[in-house]
Design a protein around this motif. Structure first.
Motif, mmCIF file in Angstrom:
data_model
loop_
_atom_site.group_PDB
_atom_site.id
_atom_site.type_symbol
_atom_site.label_atom_id
_atom_site.label_comp_id
_atom_site.label_asym_id
_atom_site.label_seq_id
_atom_site.Cartn_x
_atom_site.Cartn_y
_atom_site.Cartn_z
ATOM 1 N N ALA A 109 -4.160 -127.319 -0.938
ATOM 2 C CA ALA A 109 -4.129 -127.144 0.514
ATOM 3 C C ALA A 109 -4.054 -128.490 1.222
ATOM 4 O O ALA A 109 -3.293 -128.671 2.178
ATOM 5 C CB ALA A 109 -5.371 -126.369 0.975
ATOM 6 N N ARG A 110 -4.826 -129.446 0.725
ATOM 7 C CA ARG A 110 -4.803 -130.792 1.332
ATOM 8 C C ARG A 110 -3.433 -131.421 1.182
ATOM 9 O O ARG A 110 -2.908 -132.049 2.113
ATOM 10 C CB ARG A 110 -5.876 -131.662 0.666
ATOM 11 N N MET A 111 -2.814 -131.266 0.012
ATOM 12 C CA MET A 111 -1.498 -131.843 -0.197
ATOM 13 C C MET A 111 -0.452 -131.162 0.677
ATOM 14 O O MET A 111 0.451 -131.812 1.213
ATOM 15 C CB MET A 111 -1.111 -131.727 -1.675
ATOM 16 N N LEU A 112 -0.558 -129.850 0.847
ATOM 17 C CA LEU A 112 0.398 -129.140 1.698
ATOM 18 C C LEU A 112 0.298 -129.601 3.146
ATOM 19 O O LEU A 112 1.307 -129.695 3.856
ATOM 20 C CB LEU A 112 0.163 -127.627 1.616
ATOM 21 N N VAL A 113 -0.909 -129.902 3.589
ATOM 22 C CA VAL A 113 -1.085 -130.398 4.961
ATOM 23 C C VAL A 113 -0.369 -131.729 5.134
ATOM 24 O O VAL A 113 0.345 -131.955 6.121
ATOM 25 C CB VAL A 113 -2.582 -130.532 5.308
ATOM 26 N N ILE A 114 -0.550 -132.627 4.173
ATOM 27 C CA ILE A 114 0.062 -133.956 4.276
ATOM 28 C C ILE A 114 1.580 -133.859 4.142
ATOM 29 O O ILE A 114 2.331 -134.355 4.985
ATOM 30 C CB ILE A 114 -0.509 -134.890 3.195
ATOM 31 N N THR A 151 2.139 -130.760 16.640
ATOM 32 C CA THR A 151 2.652 -129.415 16.402
ATOM 33 C C THR A 151 2.689 -129.076 14.920
ATOM 34 O O THR A 151 2.185 -128.020 14.495
ATOM 35 C CB THR A 151 4.070 -129.280 16.982
ATOM 36 N N THR A 152 3.276 -129.946 14.116
ATOM 37 C CA THR A 152 3.414 -129.623 12.696
ATOM 38 C C THR A 152 2.066 -129.610 11.985
ATOM 39 O O THR A 152 1.858 -128.815 11.058
ATOM 40 C CB THR A 152 4.361 -130.610 11.999
ATOM 41 N N PHE A 153 1.126 -130.455 12.404
ATOM 42 C CA PHE A 153 -0.208 -130.415 11.798
ATOM 43 C C PHE A 153 -0.925 -129.124 12.158
ATOM 44 O O PHE A 153 -1.623 -128.536 11.321
ATOM 45 C CB PHE A 153 -1.040 -131.627 12.234
ATOM 46 N N ASP A 154 -0.786 -128.657 13.396
ATOM 47 C CA ASP A 154 -1.421 -127.394 13.771
ATOM 48 C C ASP A 154 -0.817 -126.226 13.006
ATOM 49 O O ASP A 154 -1.532 -125.325 12.544
ATOM 50 C CB ASP A 154 -1.276 -127.159 15.282
ATOM 51 N N VAL A 155 0.508 -126.215 12.851
ATOM 52 C CA VAL A 155 1.164 -125.139 12.106
ATOM 53 C C VAL A 155 0.688 -125.123 10.663
ATOM 54 O O VAL A 155 0.247 -124.088 10.142
ATOM 55 C CB VAL A 155 2.698 -125.294 12.163
ATOM 56 N N ILE A 156 0.791 -126.255 9.991
ATOM 57 C CA ILE A 156 0.449 -126.285 8.571
ATOM 58 C C ILE A 156 -1.049 -126.129 8.363
ATOM 59 O O ILE A 156 -1.502 -125.584 7.350
ATOM 60 C CB ILE A 156 0.970 -127.585 7.902
ATOM 61 N N GLY A 157 -1.862 -126.576 9.329
ATOM 62 C CA GLY A 157 -3.310 -126.369 9.237
ATOM 63 C C GLY A 157 -3.653 -124.894 9.257
ATOM 64 O O GLY A 157 -4.504 -124.429 8.493
ATOM 65 N N ASP A 158 -2.982 -124.155 10.124
ATOM 66 C CA ASP A 158 -3.225 -122.717 10.202
ATOM 67 C C ASP A 158 -2.773 -122.026 8.924
ATOM 68 O O ASP A 158 -3.434 -121.117 8.414
ATOM 69 C CB ASP A 158 -2.485 -122.138 11.413
ATOM 70 N N LEU A 159 -1.626 -122.452 8.389
ATOM 71 C CA LEU A 159 -1.118 -121.829 7.168
ATOM 72 C C LEU A 159 -1.943 -122.203 5.936
ATOM 73 O O LEU A 159 -2.060 -121.421 4.998
ATOM 74 C CB LEU A 159 0.343 -122.230 6.951
ATOM 75 N N ALA A 160 -2.485 -123.409 5.927
ATOM 76 C CA ALA A 160 -3.227 -123.877 4.751
ATOM 77 C C ALA A 160 -4.703 -123.517 4.797
ATOM 78 O O ALA A 160 -5.321 -123.281 3.756
ATOM 79 C CB ALA A 160 -3.078 -125.394 4.612
#
Length: 522
Positions: free
Chosen positions: A319-324, A205-214
């Motif tokens: 963006a990569r750092m925000l995802v992690i 869930t959190t990866f999908d959310v942050i992936g969409d935002l990033a």
């Protein structure tokens, strides 16, 4: 020394075939002995308490780091030696809450920042995590709009969509199929208990959310009910980061040499994969040429005071750092909360009472309504205390001489603050080993000494505190509220009971968290 070397064999009065090898050994170890002796007797940090072997050489610290249990080892050292411990020749660890602001806080005008330790942030120099002070200011300004209250309000439909999908997937796990051929018989409503790995589902869930935002699109983890390869690369790269960092401590150039000598792509391959994927996704998002409340929109429209915008490399790295940072840590906090609720049924009952009495339907649960759930927030804070989303030190390095927690420290000293050691310190928290959400409530009937509760800082402090703190709290509150609205939680197997017994290299190498989801209608 040069005069003595030819006479060492005769001085030892040993046969030449034994004396010369022994001479080589003595000469090879002499610098190490002198180095350790200096660290113990003449070094400016010699007055700081701590184990002598750790003060003499970096080796014990490195071995504890490579074991994946350094936070817990350092906690034990603090319990023995106090709030300030010398954990390596030129490195101090702190558990006094004042250290947060002394090490990471805003400093007086003209004083240099205690900067990020280069050997630890060597792969993050182009993003908000490890950038220089000037670049950090520029990156943070560029990203700030993406985390503003207005933007988060605009992001609510996007985030809610993924939380809805999570609830849908969990409902599918707890629904009896048309044939009734399920291991557990359902009730009249067609729902049944199910054992699921909630740690994985929170990550999806959190990866999908942050992936969409990033990046403007999700990773598809919830749709496919599995990790995307890029997300897997992040999780697999956690241990490799531990090895890479330890090499940097001894000789910064050693990592590059090892990468060349190691089997092709073995060292750093996960980092390279993430970087390439980030470039592809950012390019695809920019090609959309549409406005949407995400981080790319913020990065492309913001300008620094000198009119500069972020380069493509800087956007990809951020963006990569925000995802992690914005997904794994939030998922870890949720997993910790679910674990403690399963372990402490009395706390779970109290939280369920608060949640289920505050709403008349699940549709009422949103970004704003969850803010009134005080006990829920206490549960989350206590969960992050006992299972810190980032358990490791995130070290700084003193740029100038300073005085911290009663000790003079010279410039160049490395500073560690381990959230695990902070949270479990018996000097910071009464009953530190016990899960007690009431310690965070002002109206608690139990008396807790709150003078050192500021030791809990899961989002850090100062000018480099976590820019995504509010987003993380919104996600955690929303997901946990809807989970408790629908289910009671219980351990699904013995492995789940050992969930906290995992290793960490900045991030946790989490175990499965197999919990029984018990629909409240059963």
């Amino acid at each position: 020394m040069a005069i003595l070397i030819p006479h060492i064999p005769s001085l030892l009065q040993l046969p030449a075939y034994l004396a010369w090898p022994l001479t080589v050994v003595i000469l090879a170890t002499l610098p190490i002995i002198l180095y350790a002796t200096y660290n113990l007797t003449l070094h400016p940090l010699r007055v700081v308490p701590g184990p002598k072997l750790w003060a003499a050489t970096q080796i014990p610290y490195t071995l504890a780091w490579l074991s994946g249990h350094l936070p817990k080892v350092v906690h034990a050292l603090h319990e023995q030696h106090g709030d300030v411990v010398r954990v390596a020749p030129n490195r101090l660890s702190f558990t006094h809450p004042d250290a947060y602001h002394a090490v990471r806080g805003h400093r007086k005008s003209g004083q240099g920042e205690h900067g990020k330790e280069p050997s630890f942030y060597f792969i993050s120099t182009k993003n908000i995590l490890g950038a220089s002070r000037n670049d950090h200011t520029r990156y943070r300004r560029a990203l700030a709009h993406g985390f503003s209250a207005k933007t988060m309000q605009d992001q609510q439909p996007l985030i809610t969509r993924y939380v809805d999908l999570l609830m849908q997937r969990l409902q599918e796990k707890t629904t009896v199929d048309s044939t009734g051929a399920k291991e557990t018989k359902g009730d009249a409503t067609g729902r049944k208990e199910a054992v699921v790995n909630l740690a994985a589902w929170f990550n999806y869930t959190t990866f999908d959310v942050i992936g969409d935002l990033a990046f403007g699109e999700p990773f598809g983890c919830l749709e496919e009910s599995q990790y995307h390869p890029w997300v897997e690369a992040i999780l697999l790269g956690v241990k490799q980061f531990g090895v890479m960092t330890s090499l940097q401590w001894y000789w910064p150039g050693l990592l590059g040499l090892v990468k060349k000598l190691a089997p092709r792509g073995y060292i750093g391959r996960h980092t390279d994969m993430q970087a390439e994927y980030s470039r592809q996704r950012i390019a695809r998002r920019l090609a959309l040429d549409t406005e949407r409340p995400d981080f790319v929109e913020a990065m492309t429209t913001a300008k620094a005071s000198d009119g500069r915008t972020l380069t493509m490399e800087e956007m990809c790295s951020n963006a990569r750092m925000l995802v992690i940072a914005g997904s794994e840590t939030t998922a870890t906090a949720l997993a910790g909360a679910a674990y403690f609720l399963a372990k402490h049924p009395e706390v779970q009952r109290k939280l369920a009472q608060e949640v289920r009495s505050s709403f008349t339907s699940e549709a009422e649960i949103d970004f704003f309504s969850v803010n009134k759930l005080n006990y829920l927030l206490a549960v989350l804070d206590e969960s992050m205390r006992m299972f810190p989303p980032v358990p490791n030190q995130l070290p700084r390095k003193s740029q100038v001489d300073d005085a911290i927690c009663g000790y003079h420290v010279p410039g160049g000293t490395a500073f560690d603050i381990f959230p695990w050691a902070m949270s479990y310190s018996s000097r910071n928290f009464a009953f530190a080993q016990d899960f007690i959400p009431e310690r965070w409530l002002d109206d608690s009937k139990q008396h807790f000494d709150k003078s050192r509760q500021s030791a809990l800082q899961p989002f850090s402090v100062g000018p480099r505190n976590c820019i995504g703190k509010n987003l993380a709290y919104v996600e955690m509150r929303l997901i946990l509220t809807r989970l408790i609205w629908n289910y009671n939680l219980a351990f699904g197997d013995d492995e789940a009971k050992e969930f906290l017994d995992c290793r960490s290299f900045n991030l946790w190498m989490k175990r499965p968290l197999n919990l029984r989801l018990i629909p409240i209608t059963v």
